[in-house]
Design a protein around this motif. Structure first.
Motif, mmCIF file in Angstrom:
data_model
loop_
_atom_site.group_PDB
_atom_site.id
_atom_site.type_symbol
_atom_site.label_atom_id
_atom_site.label_comp_id
_atom_site.label_asym_id
_atom_site.label_seq_id
_atom_site.Cartn_x
_atom_site.Cartn_y
_atom_site.Cartn_z
ATOM 1 N N LEU A 1 0.758 -0.977 0.017
ATOM 2 C CA LEU A 1 -0.167 -0.068 -0.114
ATOM 3 C C LEU A 1 0.835 1.146 -0.012
ATOM 4 O O LEU A 1 0.720 2.214 -0.825
ATOM 5 N N SER A 2 1.842 1.196 0.898
ATOM 6 C CA SER A 2 2.606 2.462 1.116
ATOM 7 C C SER A 2 3.599 2.760 -0.103
ATOM 8 O O SER A 2 3.908 3.848 -0.240
ATOM 9 N N ASN A 3 3.980 1.799 -0.770
ATOM 10 C CA ASN A 3 4.735 1.761 -1.811
ATOM 11 C C ASN A 3 4.175 1.863 -3.034
ATOM 12 O O ASN A 3 4.718 2.118 -4.429
ATOM 13 N N HIS A 4 2.883 2.094 -3.108
ATOM 14 C CA HIS A 4 1.874 1.775 -4.339
ATOM 15 C C HIS A 4 2.257 3.199 -5.265
ATOM 16 O O HIS A 4 2.029 4.194 -4.602
ATOM 17 N N GLU A 5 2.199 3.066 -6.313
ATOM 18 C CA GLU A 5 2.203 4.463 -7.423
ATOM 19 C C GLU A 5 1.163 5.295 -7.089
ATOM 20 O O GLU A 5 1.096 6.556 -6.812
ATOM 21 N N LEU A 6 -0.235 4.812 -6.980
ATOM 22 C CA LEU A 6 -1.324 5.449 -6.751
ATOM 23 C C LEU A 6 -1.757 5.971 -5.114
ATOM 24 O O LEU A 6 -2.104 6.884 -4.917
ATOM 25 N N GLN B 1 0.480 9.358 2.273
ATOM 26 C CA GLN B 1 1.119 10.460 3.054
ATOM 27 C C GLN B 1 0.096 11.551 3.452
ATOM 28 O O GLN B 1 0.337 11.934 4.395
ATOM 29 N N GLN B 2 -0.983 11.742 2.584
ATOM 30 C CA GLN B 2 -1.993 12.967 2.811
ATOM 31 C C GLN B 2 -2.528 12.284 4.153
ATOM 32 O O GLN B 2 -2.788 13.353 4.971
ATOM 33 N N GLU C 1 5.945 18.059 10.018
ATOM 34 C CA GLU C 1 6.157 17.379 8.736
ATOM 35 C C GLU C 1 7.394 16.502 8.933
ATOM 36 O O GLU C 1 7.199 15.354 8.229
ATOM 37 N N GLN C 2 8.291 16.589 9.983
ATOM 38 C CA GLN C 2 9.323 15.743 10.179
ATOM 39 C C GLN C 2 8.688 14.424 10.540
ATOM 40 O O GLN C 2 9.196 13.339 10.280
ATOM 41 N N ASP C 3 7.730 14.344 11.551
ATOM 42 C CA ASP C 3 7.100 13.073 11.839
ATOM 43 C C ASP C 3 6.285 12.536 10.949
ATOM 44 O O ASP C 3 6.492 11.299 10.888
ATOM 45 N N VAL C 4 5.671 12.997 9.840
ATOM 46 C CA VAL C 4 5.162 12.531 8.896
ATOM 47 C C VAL C 4 5.938 11.618 8.031
ATOM 48 O O VAL C 4 6.014 10.612 7.576
ATOM 49 N N ALA C 5 7.307 12.419 7.567
ATOM 50 C CA ALA C 5 8.188 12.068 6.760
ATOM 51 C C ALA C 5 8.862 10.554 7.480
ATOM 52 O O ALA C 5 9.122 9.397 6.894
#
Length: 314
Positions: free
Chosen positions: A217-222, A228-229, A247-251
């Motif tokens: 799921l996380s590495n999927h193109e779509l 991330q959103q 944003e650092q936590d998100v990354a």
């Protein structure tokens, strides 16, 4: 130490088995066919680095409260779904109040610890997360688990405002580590809970919609950008509530989920088995908080709405 695992499903049984094999006394609270199997055949746990097969002490909730006092235990681990927390507290209020045993929530979401604190007090409330673990009931009495299965826990809501005895925290931490459970005491468990909520909001409902594991799921193109959103919306609400999350936590959390071994989420398993979904404790609470704080949550709303509709039609 003496441990009580309340909600002995995949996650609870895995940690209970680790603690029991290390020589601790463990009591498991379960129900239905799974409880009968635990009582009659014992518990079997299969993990890539751990195998357990032994007799266990397993009871239902009413038997537990008849045969034991809360003070018979050094720690109560809460491992059931978040939607059951409030009904459980109402049902077990007097039993919980009859001692000073600390209670550690290893549940999803950010609402469980405030609910616990309101009933048992801050001095007994421990926040916690089970991280990088997949655990499911394969058959009654049989658990399959995967991942490093880390526990991060701490005084609620953080070290400075919490009232938990530091020596108690250290004793629990040592017990976990010596039982083969990677453990860490957090100085700000509220922040850790919100970071875990980023993961849960991003992949739990979406995996139930797509039937994909977390890494795919996380590495999927779509779907990757959607993951991330979904994380960004959690971070925005946390920041609006005054927590130091950005944003650092998100990354960091997105990087983590992309490199995890692929795990089949609990929400996907619940969907496949026709069980109630833990949607309100994950996405639902975010929608309510976002509305109150005027923080937009369009992607969370979309995934929540689609999954609710799909679940209702089935």
């Amino acid at each position: 130490m003496r441990f009580l695992i309340w909600g002995a499903g995949g996650i609870g049984c895995y940690y209970g088995a680790r603690l029991q094999q290390a020589g601790h006394a463990v009591v498991y609270v379960a129900r239905g066919e799974h409880l009968l199997a635990l009582q009659q055949q014992g518990l079997q746990v299969e993990h890539e680095n751990f195998h357990f097969a032994a007799a266990v002490t397993a009871l239902d909730a009413s038997q537990l409260m008849q045969q034991y006092c809360i003070s018979d235990f050094d720690l109560l681990l809460v491992c059931f779904k978040s939607q059951a927390t409030q009904p459980w507290l109402e049902e077990c209020n007097s039993w919980l109040a009859a001692g000073q045993t600390p209670v550690l929530s290893l549940q999803n979401g950010v609402d469980n610890e405030p609910e616990l604190e309101a009933v048992i007090g801050r001095a007994r409330t421990l926040g916690g997360i089970a991280l990088r673990i997949g655990g499911h009931i394969e058959a009654p009495g049989v658990i399959t688990a995967s991942g490093p299965a880390q526990i991060i826990f701490g005084a609620w809501p953080n070290r400075d405002q919490g009232e938990m005895n530091p020596e108690t925290l250290q004793q629990i931490d040592v017990a976990f580590i010596e039982a083969g459970i990677p453990s860490r005491i957090s100085e700000n468990i509220a922040v850790e809970l919100w970071r875990k909520l980023m993961l849960n909001n991003a992949v739990n409902p979406l995996s139930a919609l797509t039937h994909l594991d977390t890494q795919t799921l996380s590495n999927h193109e779509l779907y990757g950008p959607v993951v991330q959103q979904l994380m960004q919306e959690v971070a925005a609400i946390a920041a609006a509530e005054g927590l130091p999350i950005g944003e650092q936590d998100v990354a960091e959390m997105y990087g983590l989920i992309c490199t995890f071994d692929g795990i089949k989420t609990s929400m996907l398993v619940d969907l496949e088995k026709g069980r109630p979904l833990e949607l309100e404790g994950i996405s639902g609470t975010l929608l309510k908080r976002g509305k109150k704080l005027q923080v937009p949550t369009p992607m969370t709303g979309l995934v929540y709405g689609l999954l609710n509709q799909q679940h209702e039609t089935h």
